[in-house]
Enzyme design. Structure first.
Site, PDB file in Angstrom:
ATOM      1  N   THR A  83       0.860  -1.173   0.000  1.00 35.05           N
ATOM      2  CA  THR A  83       0.000   0.000   0.000  1.00 35.05           C
ATOM      3  C   THR A  83       0.896   1.223   0.000  1.00 35.05           C
ATOM      4  OG1 THR A  83      -1.350   1.377   1.492  1.00 35.05           O
ATOM      5  CG2 THR A  83      -0.222  -0.469   2.476  1.00 35.05           C
ATOM      6  N   CYS A 197      -2.159   4.798  -5.333  1.00 36.73           N
ATOM      7  CA  CYS A 197      -2.882   3.954  -4.389  1.00 36.73           C
ATOM      8  C   CYS A 197      -2.988   2.601  -5.063  1.00 36.73           C
ATOM      9  CB  CYS A 197      -4.262   4.519  -4.061  1.00 36.73           C
ATOM     10  SG  CYS A 197      -5.301   3.378  -3.132  1.00 36.73           S
TER      11      CYS A 197
END
Length: 231
Positions: A83, A197
């Site tokens: 992430t 992202c």
């Protein structure tokens, strides 16, 4: 082959993409029965998301460090935080383990520079777009100039991630909204766009942008394959 330790579940939608890309990449390199040697620590993202929006970064850091140490103890030779947002605690994680942590921003920046770009737009969570841990690394360590969307556009990008993409929901209207946001960043001078992202690649691809897009999920996983096969 070195063993890759994946700190995932943030969300599992993108962790599944990491697993797929890693195994397909190793198979392509080594043959039809080959697959990646990897360990996965998968969080309950509901707990992580709550702490993020409470701003409790100390507890988040403790949890990511604990996961990294468990993966190292389990035999991981290289670590990935799956992430972009949670790279806020990358320095603390690297300080807590002996094996290398492959920072997601570094191979992304190298790809961008190799393609000849220096001014990039950044899409991601509000934390990634607004805090300095990510933009600062791109600027200070890699010499890139980073453009982020307007405040209203940042709110839209963030909402789509947390209300739709992490739940596996792909909404055509949100794709159109992202396309419009990308167009505005290009008007502001962006030569390329970072999908910063790891879920955005579920919604946006090269066909959705007038300039090249750099998918951090695919780039990060590809760099992990190189690290694993170098050993």
């Amino acid at each position: 082959m070195r063993t890759i330790g994946l700190i995932g579940g943030m969300s599992w939608e993108s962790s599944a993409e990491y697993y797929r890309i890693l195994n397909q990449g190793v198979r392509d390199r080594l043959g039809p029965t080959a697959s990646a040697s990897c360990l996965l620590w998968s969080f309950n993202f509901a707990e992580i998301e709550a702490l993020q929006h409470q701003g409790d970064w100390d507890r988040l850091t403790a949890r990511i460090v604990d996961a990294a140490q468990r993966l190292e103890a389990g035999g991981a030779d290289v670590l990935l935080i799956c992430t972009n947002t949670m790279h806020r605690m990358a320095p603390a994680v690297q300080a807590a383990v002996k094996v290398p942590l492959l920072h997601i921003a570094d191979p992304t920046a190298e790809r961008i520079k190799s393609a000849g770009f220096r001014k990039v737009g950044l899409l991601g969570t509000a934390f990634t777009m607004e805090h300095d841990f990510y933009k600062g690394r791109l600027a200070k360590q890699h010499g890139l100039s980073v453009i982020v969307p307007s405040e209203a556009d940042r709110a839209t990008v963030h909402r789509v991630i947390y209300e739709e993409l992490v739940a596996g929901r792909i909404v055509p209207a949100s794709r159109e909204a992202y396309r419009d946001i990308i167009a505005r960043m290009v008007e502001a001078g962006a030569e390329a766009v970072i999908l910063g992202c790891t879920e955005i690649m579920l919604l946006i691809g090269p066909q959705d942008s007038p300039v090249p897009v750099f998918d951090t999920t695919a780039i990060h996983a590809a760099a992990a394959i190189e690290a694993a096969l170098a050993g």
